[in-house]
Design an enzyme around this catalytic site. Sequence first.
Site, mmCIF file in Angstrom:
data_model
loop_
_atom_site.group_PDB
_atom_site.id
_atom_site.type_symbol
_atom_site.label_atom_id
_atom_site.label_comp_id
_atom_site.label_asym_id
_atom_site.label_seq_id
_atom_site.Cartn_x
_atom_site.Cartn_y
_atom_site.Cartn_z
ATOM 1 N N GLY A 79 5.174 33.404 3.089
ATOM 2 C CA GLY A 79 5.162 33.777 1.681
ATOM 3 C C GLY A 79 6.487 33.602 0.984
ATOM 4 N N GLU A 95 -4.652 20.310 5.213
ATOM 5 C CA GLU A 95 -4.438 21.383 4.246
ATOM 6 C C GLU A 95 -5.213 21.131 2.951
ATOM 7 O OE1 GLU A 95 -0.839 24.156 2.466
ATOM 8 O OE2 GLU A 95 -0.517 22.869 4.206
ATOM 9 N N ASP A 134 6.061 18.779 2.381
ATOM 10 C CA ASP A 134 6.297 19.805 3.394
ATOM 11 C C ASP A 134 6.016 19.294 4.800
ATOM 12 O OD1 ASP A 134 6.923 21.422 1.290
ATOM 13 O OD2 ASP A 134 5.084 22.604 1.362
ATOM 14 N N TYR A 152 -1.259 26.735 -8.698
ATOM 15 C CA TYR A 152 -0.712 25.457 -8.231
ATOM 16 C C TYR A 152 -1.682 24.328 -8.572
ATOM 17 C CZ TYR A 152 1.090 21.970 -4.882
ATOM 18 O OH TYR A 152 1.587 20.830 -4.287
#
Length: 387
Positions: free
Chosen positions: A125, A163, A175, A227
Amino acid sequence: MDLGRLTAEFEELYGVEPEGIWAAPGRVNLIGEYTDFNDGFVMPFALPHTVRLAAARRTDGVLRLHSGDNDEGVTEIRVDDLRARSADGGWWTYLAGVVWALGEAGHTEVHGGADVHLRSAVPTGAGLSSSAALEVALGLALVDLHRLPLDRTELARTCQYAENHFVGVPVGIMDQTAAACCEEGHALLLDTRDQSRRQIPFDLPARGLCLLVVDTRVQHALGDGAYAERRAGCEEGARLLGVSHLRDVPYEELDASLARLPDERLRRYVRHVVCDNHRVQQVSALLDGGDVRAVGPLLLEGHASLRDDLRISCPELDLVVETAAHAPGAYGARMTGGGFGGSAIVLADVDAVAELTRSVEAAFEAAGHRAPHVFPAVPSAGARQLA
């Protein structure tokens, strides 16, 4: 995390020895935010904080997953039962998604299943990409165990696909590439259009500098829709401007391009992406020239853009940046990662770090915020096998 302890825990859980132990790091993004899904440029580097994962193959089609960082017990699921976006969003879905994605890509070796046990030192987080570290750690383990013909670029793409399509979060490629490809002592200049990359030396102590991470402890989550809304807005802006991605909008033509957009929200999103792409190129040139301190003002510019145009900051992140902007020995600061909480970074002289840390902590206390976690960001190695 001691490797012997991780091995012993694995054996206690599953009754067999692991076939190996792998690690994948979290990351800090120095500059270039929300540019990766716009085919743009980014500049992350890996942290020393890693996910460490012990694994062994199975032959019965069962996937067993366990984290030593919680009390949830072993999650057990048949590989054949894995379905895109069918999971509950828990930590284990990032791992299951990698197995699913490898199978979808034709690597049927993974259908036999696996036993997995992990512990993570990557703050969750915090905007430091703990999810990509999970994905890449298991992805590399399966590549090595099954001798799959995937290089690091393909590994990153597979983990991103997991993802996007299994977990259901529309992240870009930064990432996963950072976790898979970063090198110790370097920042990674990544062109997300073709995934070409260049390692740029980033030895801050040699120049008397430090890059601090300030984890605000405000929980960062990308799965809540904010997002995705910004990604959709960027894609709509590109469509209205007649380009495939905002990467194709020249910085020199930004004002004319913005004038063609009728919606103020889309103008803000486009301005941020085009300007942040330009900032990555500016930072790259400064690092190549050894003028690291001059990066500081660009960090401040980047934060203002994230705060005002993309609107993904929060009071705690803004407080870190404001405090650093007025602190002796600090050159610049910005939030890093997906936003809505998470972490900020501060470029400062080594000799100023202690006082700067005290100033940030005092500012948080005065504002009634929870105390932040402050630590130096040391450019470290990407994913690797440890044992």
